[in-house]
Scaffold this motif. Structure first.
Motif, mmCIF file in Angstrom:
data_model
loop_
_atom_site.group_PDB
_atom_site.id
_atom_site.type_symbol
_atom_site.label_atom_id
_atom_site.label_comp_id
_atom_site.label_asym_id
_atom_site.label_seq_id
_atom_site.Cartn_x
_atom_site.Cartn_y
_atom_site.Cartn_z
ATOM 1 N N TYR A 96 0.329 -1.451 0.062
ATOM 2 C CA TYR A 96 0.286 -0.561 0.119
ATOM 3 C C TYR A 96 1.083 1.116 0.002
ATOM 4 O O TYR A 96 0.362 2.084 0.720
ATOM 5 N N LEU A 98 1.944 4.563 -2.037
ATOM 6 C CA LEU A 98 1.316 5.981 -3.257
ATOM 7 C C LEU A 98 2.148 5.847 -4.609
ATOM 8 O O LEU A 98 3.113 5.729 -3.825
ATOM 9 N N GLU A 100 2.366 7.754 -6.444
ATOM 10 C CA GLU A 100 2.641 9.026 -6.858
ATOM 11 C C GLU A 100 3.588 9.580 -5.742
ATOM 12 O O GLU A 100 3.981 10.665 -6.752
ATOM 13 N N PHE A 101 4.259 9.537 -4.840
ATOM 14 C CA PHE A 101 5.084 9.854 -4.274
ATOM 15 C C PHE A 101 6.450 9.013 -4.822
ATOM 16 O O PHE A 101 5.809 7.976 -4.469
ATOM 17 N N THR A 105 8.566 9.858 0.746
ATOM 18 C CA THR A 105 7.341 10.724 0.849
ATOM 19 C C THR A 105 6.302 9.811 1.609
ATOM 20 O O THR A 105 6.352 10.010 2.336
#
Lengths: 226, 419
Positions: A96, A98, A100-101, A105
């Motif tokens: 899990y 993300l 996008e990062f 981050t």
């Protein structure tokens, strides 16, 4: 004297769909600070359900739940979110992260959400956690550039970022091969012993469980061995 | 700090599907552009068409109607107070077209704060002599300066100089229809027959076109003193006082007030030209309806894209919630995404709308009816830009509201256990 981190008192849970089934039957136990506890049991015995109740994400149960002496039963969604953020770290079977990062981050996000430290301090902490897990050189990569084992280690780093009271893990090695599973287990062991981090791991891997401090074995919604 | 983080996550999710985001933003841009253009064009046109009548018409006109005196002498006589008096074959009085004490009235109206300006006028019927034929006509005696200031007189001049009316005695500005019939050109001298039967020579110093052919065929303008000479009356003879107000909507009420105060008849512009107002308000309504429909369609676009994004990012939402983001945080993230699309799309929409208005403003639009109009009329009122900006934010907020509420209610346990 040992300090109680987590206490569950007579927790019961029902599933109503398609028909009412009691999956947890008055489960009670405690976890002390610095303990590495595993919950084992057959598929469907209610161990994951118990974990999600303990994690405060599932609030549909009866009984009482205390973390750090604080009663969590009956608290509002928003208050529980704050407690999860600060006091509980999560590792799931799936990482899990993300997409996008970058890795760094991803690790920082719960710390930024907590907002007790400045962004720079959170970043330093995140690097430190990644270093403990041996993946600080991957910090600026995107999660999809990492291997499965590395991703899971990033997820562990993320769970550590706010130095939680307890880390809860649901089958953390379930998606990993033997070698990576071993690495993850060793990391858990290490953070437990070195940082006195309490851990609660749900697993069906008996070998994994045998190496933990304490095993809670469940069957049909009750604890048969503690 | 909290909001910064929410913004950061929103931005990441926005750019994760930047093509869809772009299309959603273009939808908003397009609708705002069209909204601005449509309203700018439509209200510009409305202003032009209304201006045809309202620019040229006094908001309140004071005049004396040739009517029978309401109170006859016998009614004032004490002995007959309690009896019914019948007077037969009453006729209007001869000289009551003149507004008595008109200088005093003009002074009084000028000091009224609600009044933009006031100017006197005399209207008289004449006949234009075209050889043996006498054409029906009308000459308006005006004060050129105040007429220019209040009624955009200059806009309707198609030749000559309106100031000559004051400086050259016995001069006239002819309606183009009249000039055509008389074959008169600037500098020519025409003959008119007054209602008293005299023949007077008038020098043509200008041409005039209202755009309403019926008026241009009969109406001409002269100075007040020239008109008084035509009528053979003294220099205090005025038949009309035209009042222009700061707020046109006060006209009906003020007309009644002035009628009572000055003892003349008074008619307001709404009563005189009610059909114009109806027409323009309906046209504006249609423009608003079309503009808002466009925006709502754009809103559905945003709604769809956010819904898709939420399905796609279910895992991310679940982990955010597991690691301590509340439902409110998650819904704020999606509201932020929606508002960003709305604000950016809307801002470009305002720019493009302004640009498109400029383009339309440059398209030639020439018609005989409107001599001073060379291009399509556009209303650049800031009002429509503000309305458009507000609507873009409101519709995108609502387009984001429902998906974000859905996202905030996602149960992380269901997602995480489902794997």
């Amino acid at each position: 004297m040992t300090e109680k981190i987590l206490e569950a008192k007579t927790i019961s849970k029902y599933f109503h769909d398609p028909k009412t089934v009691q999956v947890l039957k008055e489960v009670s136990f405690t976890i002390n600070k610095g303990e590495f506890v595993s919950i084992i049991g057959k598929s469907g015995c209610g161990k994951s359900t118990l974990l999600y109740i303990l994690s405060t994400m599932d609030t549909d149960y009866t009984g009482e739940l205390f973390i750090d002496g604080q009663k969590l039963t009956g608290k509002k969604e928003k208050e529980l979110a704050v407690i999860r953020n600060e006091k509980i770290g999560f590792v799931f079977q799936f990482h899990y992260l993300l997409a996008e990062f970058d890795v760094l981050t991803n690790v920082m996000l719960p710390g930024l959400k907590l907002a007790k430290l400045s962004k720079e301090e959170v970043e330093v902490n995140a690097y430190q956690k990644l270093k403990i897990l041996g993946i600080e050189d991957q910090a600026l990569k995107k999660p999809n550039q990492l291997s499965g084992g590395q991703k899971q280690r990033v997820a562990i780093a993320r769970s550590l970022i706010n130095t939680p009271l307890i880390i809860m893990a649901d089958e953390p090695t379930g998606n990993l091969d033997f070698k990576n599973g071993k690495i993850v287990f060793d990391i858990f062991k290490e953070i437990c012993h070195e940082f006195k981090q309490s851990l609660l791991v749900v697993t069906h891997d008996n070998e994994f469980a045998n190496n933990t401090d304490r095993i809670i074995e469940m069957q049909d919604g009750i604890i048969i061995k503690n | 700090m909290r909001y910064k983080l929410i913004f950061r996550i929103s931005r990441a999710l926005l750019f994760a599907r930047w093509k869809q985001t772009l299309i959603a933003a273009i939808g908003v841009t397009f609708s705002i552009t069209m909204f601005i253009t449509l309203l700018g064009f439509m209200t510009g046109l409305n202003g032009l068409l209304d201006g045809l009548m309202t620019n040229r018409t006094a908001h309140i006109r004071l005049y004396n109607e040739a009517k029978i005196t309401d109170v006859q002498p016998i009614d004032k006589y004490k002995s007959y107070k309690s009896s019914y008096n019948f007077v037969q074959s009453l006729k209007p009085k001869n000289d009551n077209l003149k507004i008595q004490n008109n200088r005093g009235i003009i002074q009084a109206i000028k000091t009224d704060e609600r009044v933009l300006g006031v100017c006197p006028k005399i209207s008289t019927q004449v006949f234009y002599n075209a050889g043996a034929v006498k054409l029906n006509g009308m000459i308006n005696g005006i004060e050129v300066e105040s007429e220019k200031a209040l009624f955009a007189f200059e806009d309707y001049m198609v030749g000559g100089n309106s100031n000559d009316l004051q400086t050259i005695s016995n001069s006239v500005i002819l309606g183009v229809g009249v000039a055509k019939k008389l074959l008169a050109e600037l500098g020519d001298v025409i003959q008119v027959t007054t209602i008293l039967g005299e023949i007077i020579n008038l020098k043509v110093v200008g041409m005039y076109q209202t755009g309403i052919a019926e008026i241009d065929k009969v109406q001409s303008y002269a100075s007040i003193s020239t008109t008084q000479r035509i009528l053979g009356v003294s220099s205090d003879f005025i038949t009309d006082i035209q009042v222009k107000l700061k707020d046109i909507n006060q006209a009906p009420q003020m007309a009644i007030e002035y009628a009572n105060l000055f003892g003349t008849s008074a008619i307001d512009i709404q009563a005189a030209n009610s059909q114009f107002e109806t027409g323009s308000s309906v046209r504006s309504l249609i423009s608003y309806a079309v503009g808002i429909t466009l925006l709502i369609v754009a809103g559905f676009g945003i709604y769809n894209i956010l819904n898709m994004l939420i399905y796609e990012k279910m895992d991310s939402i679940a982990i955010l919630k597991a690691t301590g983001f509340s439902g409110k945080d998650v819904s704020n993230i999606f509201i932020t995404i929606a508002l960003t699309i709305g604000l950016v799309g809307g801002a470009f929409g305002l720019l493009f709308g302004f640009a498109l208005c400029n383009v339309i403003d440059a398209i030639p639009f020439e018609t005989d009816a409107l001599p001073t109009i060379k291009t399509y009329p556009i209303n650049y009122s800031i009002k429509y830009y503000i309305i458009a900006a507000i609507f873009s934010v409101v519709t995108t907020y609502f387009a984001g509201f429902f998906p974000s509420r859905k996202a905030s209610k996602i149960d992380p346990v269901e997602i995480i256990r489902g794997k």
